[in-house]
Design a protein around this motif. Structure first.
Motif, PDB file in Angstrom:
ATOM      1  N   PHE A 207       7.817  89.937  74.199  1.00  0.00           N
ATOM      2  CA  PHE A 207       6.796  89.796  75.242  1.00  0.00           C
ATOM      3  C   PHE A 207       5.389  89.929  74.650  1.00  0.00           C
ATOM      4  O   PHE A 207       4.441  90.280  75.349  1.00  0.00           O
ATOM      5  CB  PHE A 207       7.005  90.868  76.316  1.00  0.00           C
ATOM      6  CG  PHE A 207       8.250  90.663  77.135  1.00  0.00           C
ATOM      7  CD1 PHE A 207       8.218  89.888  78.282  1.00  0.00           C
ATOM      8  CD2 PHE A 207       9.454  91.242  76.756  1.00  0.00           C
ATOM      9  CE1 PHE A 207       9.366  89.706  79.049  1.00  0.00           C
ATOM     10  CE2 PHE A 207      10.599  91.067  77.507  1.00  0.00           C
ATOM     11  CZ  PHE A 207      10.559  90.289  78.654  1.00  0.00           C
ATOM     12  N   SER A 210       2.458  88.057  76.424  1.00  0.00           N
ATOM     13  CA  SER A 210       2.009  88.675  77.682  1.00  0.00           C
ATOM     14  C   SER A 210       1.161  89.907  77.419  1.00  0.00           C
ATOM     15  O   SER A 210       0.152  90.152  78.092  1.00  0.00           O
ATOM     16  CB  SER A 210       3.214  89.041  78.545  1.00  0.00           C
ATOM     17  OG  SER A 210       3.958  87.906  78.899  1.00  0.00           O
ATOM     18  N   THR A 214      -2.798  90.386  78.456  1.00  0.00           N
ATOM     19  CA  THR A 214      -3.203  91.474  79.359  1.00  0.00           C
ATOM     20  C   THR A 214      -2.920  92.795  78.655  1.00  0.00           C
ATOM     21  O   THR A 214      -1.827  93.371  78.768  1.00  0.00           O
ATOM     22  CB  THR A 214      -2.427  91.402  80.690  1.00  0.00           C
ATOM     23  OG1 THR A 214      -2.528  90.091  81.243  1.00  0.00           O
ATOM     24  CG2 THR A 214      -2.993  92.405  81.695  1.00  0.00           C
ATOM     25  N   LEU A 338       8.502  94.801  81.349  1.00  0.00           N
ATOM     26  CA  LEU A 338       7.903  93.600  80.787  1.00  0.00           C
ATOM     27  C   LEU A 338       8.357  92.342  81.503  1.00  0.00           C
ATOM     28  O   LEU A 338       7.582  91.378  81.644  1.00  0.00           O
ATOM     29  CB  LEU A 338       8.234  93.529  79.288  1.00  0.00           C
ATOM     30  CG  LEU A 338       7.615  94.653  78.435  1.00  0.00           C
ATOM     31  CD1 LEU A 338       8.001  94.492  76.977  1.00  0.00           C
ATOM     32  CD2 LEU A 338       6.092  94.663  78.583  1.00  0.00           C
ATOM     33  N   ALA A 339       9.590  92.316  81.971  1.00  0.00           N
ATOM     34  CA  ALA A 339      10.055  91.146  82.732  1.00  0.00           C
ATOM     35  C   ALA A 339       9.297  91.037  84.040  1.00  0.00           C
ATOM     36  O   ALA A 339       8.868  89.931  84.434  1.00  0.00           O
ATOM     37  CB  ALA A 339      11.560  91.263  82.977  1.00  0.00           C
ATOM     38  N   GLU A 342       5.665  89.944  83.352  1.00  0.00           N
ATOM     39  CA  GLU A 342       5.543  88.518  83.044  1.00  0.00           C
ATOM     40  C   GLU A 342       5.648  87.665  84.305  1.00  0.00           C
ATOM     41  O   GLU A 342       5.021  86.609  84.425  1.00  0.00           O
ATOM     42  CB  GLU A 342       6.608  88.095  82.036  1.00  0.00           C
ATOM     43  CG  GLU A 342       6.392  86.733  81.447  1.00  0.00           C
ATOM     44  CD  GLU A 342       7.309  86.458  80.259  1.00  0.00           C
ATOM     45  OE1 GLU A 342       8.504  86.210  80.513  1.00  0.00           O
ATOM     46  OE2 GLU A 342       6.837  86.516  79.127  1.00  0.00           O
ATOM     47  N   ALA A 343       6.463  88.160  85.274  1.00  0.00           N
ATOM     48  CA  ALA A 343       6.647  87.396  86.505  1.00  0.00           C
ATOM     49  C   ALA A 343       5.498  87.594  87.491  1.00  0.00           C
ATOM     50  O   ALA A 343       5.176  86.685  88.270  1.00  0.00           O
ATOM     51  CB  ALA A 343       7.960  87.800  87.158  1.00  0.00           C
TER      52      ALA A 343
END
Length: 346
Positions: A207, A210, A214, A338-339, A342-343
């Motif tokens: 990740f 991402s 940010t 993290l998932a 990212e979404a």
């Protein structure tokens, strides 16, 4: 009508002070189980229908391991218990049946020793009768025995909660063992932790884009991991402590799952206004808050599952649960956070 417990024999052999004494049967020796092994037979016993005077007179000259209570027998069947203080203050002409506890705490011969001790404590009794399925008296777990059980179990529980191998003997051995044995006892679990750390690094690297876009996302990652570990550690302590005193995990699953969810919701509710005033990044804050609830809930599940699995496969839950739970909780927390980030994060 009175007798001292002990080896069984003929009716004549059991007569000590008069011709109406109770004859006991030798059932304790053939029964297996912790309570049966701890039960004392050399205790005062009286026949149902005896007077207080007969019982008190019968006490003289007997050899007992404890006189804290008198066992009342109805033939070969256990009828009740009379505490010695109740016996001594009763009228000499009163029937022993009128002052006995007809429903005292009893346990079966195969009852675990700690469960037997807790039975006495919860009923505020100083002795516990061991009675078989047919109602026959096996023996009495006396006050000295109960104290010995509680001290032994207390030491073992402390050893377990301290991460020792499972008993005070093993705990002492673990404290005094050689460097070589210390090394091999600890290294396998720490290698598992190292593997988990490598996997966590791989997850974070996946990740990377991402996180670079940010940077604020990376700020909250250590805090989330810590909170998940803390919630899991609390649950794990409760579970390991429960296992050590015979409480099945199934009995606390619903309570712990509900508690984990409520803790996560509360922490998220406290976090959101503080983070909004400080950073103002609504999308990042939303990702952190949702991850916090999910991580706390999943950490609770992991902390319950691992001790059960370790115990099932013959490992000490207190010795291995911590390292394994930390690895699993950290990985799951990082993946979830993290998932979601990212979404959610634009």
């Amino acid at each position: 009508m009175f007798s001292a417990g002990g080896e069984s024999g003929s009716a004549d052999d059991s007569l000590r002070h008069n011709d109406a004494l109770v004859t006991t049967t030798d059932v304790g020796a053939s029964l297996l189980g912790n309570a049966a092994e701890l039960a004392e037979r050399q205790v005062p016993m009286a026949a149902s229908g005896s007077t207080v005077r007969e019982v008190v007179d019968g006490l003289h000259g007997g050899e007992y391991t404890s006189v804290a209570a008198v066992v009342v027998m109805d033939g070969e069947r256990f009828a009740g218990l009379v505490r010695i203080e109740d016996l001594l203050k009763a009228s000499a002409h009163a029937s022993i049946d009128s002052i006995m506890d007809a429903a005292p705490p009893t346990v079966s011969p195969d009852t675990d020793q700690e469960a037997a001790a807790w039975t006495a404590i919860h009923r505020r009794e100083s002795s516990v009768a061991v009675v078989d399925q047919e109602g026959r008296f096996v023996g009495l777990i006396t006050p000295p025995r109960l104290v010995e059980i509680l001290l032994t179990e207390h030491d073992e529980d402390l050893a377990r909660l301290g991460g020792y191998l499972g008993s005070t003997t093993a705990a002492r051995a673990a404290s005094e063992e050689s460097v070589r044995r210390r090394y091999w006892h600890r290294l396998p679990w720490l290698i598992v932790g190292l593997v988990g750390a490598v996997l966590a690094a791989e997850v974070v690297a996946a990740f990377e884009a991402s996180l670079e876009a940010t940077v604020l996302l990376a700020v909250f990652l250590p805090g989330l991991v810590y909170l998940a570990d803390a919630v899991g550690t609390q649950t794990e302590t409760v579970i390991v402590r429960g296992l050590s005193v015979g409480v099945p995990i199934g009995r606390v699953v619903r309570l712990e799952l509900t508690t984990g969810l409520l803790v996560g919701l509360t922490l998220a509710a406290v976090f959101v206004p503080i983070a909004w005033l400080r950073w103002g990044a609504v999308d990042v804050i939303a990702a952190v808050a949702i991850s916090m609830v999910a991580a706390c809930s999943i950490a609770t599940v992991v902390a319950m599952a691992l001790p059960a699995l370790l115990r099932r496969f013959g490992f000490d839950p207190a010795f291995g649960s911590g390292p394994l739970a930390t690895v699993a909780q950290d990985l799951l927390t990082i993946v979830i956070y993290l998932a979601l980030a990212e979404a959610i994060v634009a």
